[in-house]
Design an enzyme around this catalytic site. Sequence first.
Site, PDB file in Angstrom:
ATOM      1  N   ASP A  38     -14.410  -0.214   9.018  1.00  0.00           N
ATOM      2  CA  ASP A  38     -14.599   0.649   7.847  1.00  0.00           C
ATOM      3  C   ASP A  38     -15.355   1.889   8.329  1.00  0.00           C
ATOM      4  OD1 ASP A  38     -14.508  -0.278   4.555  1.00  0.00           O
ATOM      5  OD2 ASP A  38     -15.452   1.618   5.074  1.00  0.00           O
ATOM      6  N   ILE A  39     -15.408   2.883   7.442  1.00  0.00           N
ATOM      7  CA  ILE A  39     -16.216   4.068   7.760  1.00  0.00           C
ATOM      8  C   ILE A  39     -17.691   3.760   7.466  1.00  0.00           C
ATOM      9  CG2 ILE A  39     -16.066   5.212   5.503  1.00  0.00           C
ATOM     10  CD1 ILE A  39     -15.370   7.805   7.120  1.00  0.00           C
ATOM     11  N   TYR A 140      -3.024  10.581  -4.676  1.00  0.00           N
ATOM     12  CA  TYR A 140      -3.250   9.220  -4.169  1.00  0.00           C
ATOM     13  C   TYR A 140      -1.926   8.452  -4.104  1.00  0.00           C
ATOM     14  CZ  TYR A 140      -4.598   4.271  -4.528  1.00  0.00           C
ATOM     15  OH  TYR A 140      -4.692   2.917  -4.340  1.00  0.00           O
ATOM     16  N   ARG A 178      -3.514  -2.624 -20.230  1.00  0.00           N
ATOM     17  CA  ARG A 178      -2.580  -2.362 -19.115  1.00  0.00           C
ATOM     18  C   ARG A 178      -2.759  -3.404 -18.016  1.00  0.00           C
ATOM     19  NH1 ARG A 178      -3.900   0.225 -14.532  1.00  0.00           N
ATOM     20  NH2 ARG A 178      -2.166   0.910 -13.205  1.00  0.00           N
TER      21      ARG A 178
HETATM   22  P1  NAI Z   1     -12.205   0.364  -1.951  1.00  0.00           P
HETATM   23  O1  NAI Z   1     -12.352   1.804  -2.271  1.00  0.00           O
HETATM   24  O2  NAI Z   1     -13.216  -0.576  -2.493  1.00  0.00           O
HETATM   25  O3  NAI Z   1     -12.101   0.154  -0.379  1.00  0.00           O
HETATM   26  C1  NAI Z   1     -11.552   1.099   0.497  1.00  0.00           C
HETATM   27  C2  NAI Z   1     -12.380   1.100   1.752  1.00  0.00           C
HETATM   28  O4  NAI Z   1     -11.843   2.095   2.634  1.00  0.00           O
HETATM   29  C3  NAI Z   1     -13.854   1.451   1.515  1.00  0.00           C
HETATM   30  O5  NAI Z   1     -14.712   0.449   2.044  1.00  0.00           O
HETATM   31  C4  NAI Z   1     -14.042   2.769   2.226  1.00  0.00           C
HETATM   32  O6  NAI Z   1     -15.330   2.939   2.825  1.00  0.00           O
HETATM   33  C5  NAI Z   1     -12.928   2.734   3.274  1.00  0.00           C
HETATM   34  N1  NAI Z   1     -12.561   4.090   3.689  1.00  0.00           N
HETATM   35  C6  NAI Z   1     -12.412   5.191   2.910  1.00  0.00           C
HETATM   36  N2  NAI Z   1     -12.138   6.262   3.670  1.00  0.00           N
HETATM   37  C7  NAI Z   1     -12.104   5.830   4.947  1.00  0.00           C
HETATM   38  C8  NAI Z   1     -11.884   6.481   6.186  1.00  0.00           C
HETATM   39  N3  NAI Z   1     -11.638   7.802   6.268  1.00  0.00           N
HETATM   40  N4  NAI Z   1     -11.930   5.730   7.299  1.00  0.00           N
HETATM   41  C9  NAI Z   1     -12.189   4.400   7.242  1.00  0.00           C
HETATM   42  N5  NAI Z   1     -12.413   3.739   6.098  1.00  0.00           N
HETATM   43  C10 NAI Z   1     -12.377   4.449   4.965  1.00  0.00           C
HETATM   44  O7  NAI Z   1     -10.756  -0.056  -2.459  1.00  0.00           O
HETATM   45  P2  NAI Z   1     -10.174  -1.505  -2.736  1.00  0.00           P
HETATM   46  O8  NAI Z   1     -10.128  -1.704  -4.194  1.00  0.00           O
HETATM   47  O9  NAI Z   1     -10.851  -2.489  -1.893  1.00  0.00           O
HETATM   48  O10 NAI Z   1      -8.677  -1.315  -2.258  1.00  0.00           O
HETATM   49  C11 NAI Z   1      -8.269  -1.621  -0.934  1.00  0.00           C
HETATM   50  C12 NAI Z   1      -6.925  -0.985  -0.684  1.00  0.00           C
HETATM   51  O11 NAI Z   1      -5.988  -1.475  -1.632  1.00  0.00           O
HETATM   52  C13 NAI Z   1      -6.911   0.527  -0.815  1.00  0.00           C
HETATM   53  O12 NAI Z   1      -6.056   1.069   0.157  1.00  0.00           O
HETATM   54  C14 NAI Z   1      -6.361   0.767  -2.199  1.00  0.00           C
HETATM   55  O13 NAI Z   1      -5.696   2.023  -2.269  1.00  0.00           O
HETATM   56  C15 NAI Z   1      -5.398  -0.397  -2.337  1.00  0.00           C
HETATM   57  N6  NAI Z   1      -5.186  -0.793  -3.715  1.00  0.00           N
HETATM   58  C16 NAI Z   1      -6.178  -1.425  -4.423  1.00  0.00           C
HETATM   59  C17 NAI Z   1      -5.950  -1.814  -5.724  1.00  0.00           C
HETATM   60  C18 NAI Z   1      -6.971  -2.571  -6.524  1.00  0.00           C
HETATM   61  O14 NAI Z   1      -6.666  -2.912  -7.662  1.00  0.00           O
HETATM   62  N7  NAI Z   1      -8.153  -2.878  -5.996  1.00  0.00           N
HETATM   63  C19 NAI Z   1      -4.683  -1.499  -6.403  1.00  0.00           C
HETATM   64  C20 NAI Z   1      -3.725  -0.816  -5.570  1.00  0.00           C
HETATM   65  C21 NAI Z   1      -3.967  -0.498  -4.273  1.00  0.00           C
HETATM   66  C1  15L Z   2      -5.154   1.414  -7.544  1.00  0.00           C
HETATM   67  O1  15L Z   2      -4.343   1.801  -6.725  1.00  0.00           O
HETATM   68  C2  15L Z   2      -6.611   1.564  -7.304  1.00  0.00           C
HETATM   69  O2  15L Z   2      -6.949   1.445  -5.950  1.00  0.00           O
HETATM   70  C3  15L Z   2      -7.459   0.603  -8.123  1.00  0.00           C
HETATM   71  O3  15L Z   2      -8.799   1.044  -8.086  1.00  0.00           O
HETATM   72  C4  15L Z   2      -6.964   0.473  -9.551  1.00  0.00           C
HETATM   73  O4  15L Z   2      -7.251   1.618 -10.244  1.00  0.00           O
HETATM   74  C5  15L Z   2      -5.482   0.145  -9.576  1.00  0.00           C
HETATM   75  O5  15L Z   2      -4.710   0.981  -8.743  1.00  0.00           O
HETATM   76  C6  15L Z   2      -4.861   0.187 -10.971  1.00  0.00           C
HETATM   77  O6  15L Z   2      -3.845   0.842 -11.138  1.00  0.00           O
HETATM   78  O7  15L Z   2      -5.377  -0.479 -11.868  1.00  0.00           O
END
Ligand code: NAI
Ligand code: 15L
Length: 270
Positions: A38-39, A140, A178
């Site tokens: 992670d970053i 995004y 939703r």
């Molecule tokens: P999050 O925002 O909690 O985690 C993303 C992580 O990526 C963070 O820990 C952040 O520090 C790291 N990050 C951001 N920029 C970075 C960079 N330049 N280099 C390295 N690391 C970096 O998001 P979450 O909810 O854990 O989602 C994980 C993945 O799943 C994401 O790619 C998100 O787009 C995708 N996703 C999540 C959904 C959800 O409902 N949680 C829905 C759809 C997609």
């Molecule tokens: C995503 O892609 C996002 O990462 C998450 O934070 C939620 O907003 C999710 O979609 C959603 O559509 O509910």
Amino acid sequence: MTETNRLGRLLLTGAGGGLGKVLRERLKPYAELMRLSDIVPITPANESEEAVRCDLADKAAVDRLVQGCDAIVHLGGVSVERPFEEILEANIKGVFNLYEGARRHGVKRVVFASSNHVVGFHKQGEMLQTDCEPRPDGYYGLSKAYGEDLSRFYFDRYGIETACLRIGSSFPEPKDRRMLITWLSYRDLAELVRCCLFAPRLGHTIVYGMSANRDKWWDNTAAAHLGFHPQDSSEPFREKVEAFPPLDAADPAAQYQGGGFVKAGPFETP
Ligand code: NAI
Ligand code: 15L
């Protein structure tokens, strides 16, 4: 990829995020060693984990990150709608750097966290197949559409297999009406990722990440070869969610699958 249920070294990007923390625990049984990246800083819990702090936009650092890994679960990046410049670095350059690393170091399988926001400008209630027209609902969603296309290219050109998970809403519980439709429980998320890591044939697969919810907008028939059978449903949360008033029917967030993302921005630059 052979039909085994344990990998050598598994790279998990975005390991410090919401889903990263979940998968760090739940994927443990399936890898000898987890490389957590992670970053933000991460501390390994024991000898079955190693931590590499890395900005996905840094090509040389990502190249080193990928070296020696058997498979990748790519969660890292900006996970909500943000100005293009931020998305460009973390998500667009980031996913390119990751696949270049995979190509250079012979990593043959990636599970890519795409998003329902690739198709967010389809109307709510419309039933989408995995090969439907992408209608991203912002920068995004566009970056995730790019990741899906990029991974298709790396499969066609270099044979790197990818599952693109169009995750709905993966949180401890659905937060609104939703999400009663888009919700993916953590248990089902982990099972979906496991299926993608060990499916005998993955090729390039797009799959929607949703639990066995009562109402559906997405059809995963074309991804049946993954063997993913969700166990959870948003139904136990319905009463709690529906105790709150619905959105105004004229609100774009109530009309499009992407919900509130469809009205984020514009982000004015000075
Ligand atoms: P999050 O925002 O909690 O985690 C993303 C992580 O990526 C963070 O820990 C952040 O520090 C790291 N990050 C951001 N920029 C970075 C960079 N330049 N280099 C390295 N690391 C970096 O998001 P979450 O909810 O854990 O989602 C994980 C993945 O799943 C994401 O790619 C998100 O787009 C995708 N996703 C999540 C959904 C959800 O409902 N949680 C829905 C759809 C997609
Ligand atoms: C995503 O892609 C996002 O990462 C998450 O934070 C939620 O907003 C999710 O979609 C959603 O559509 O509910």
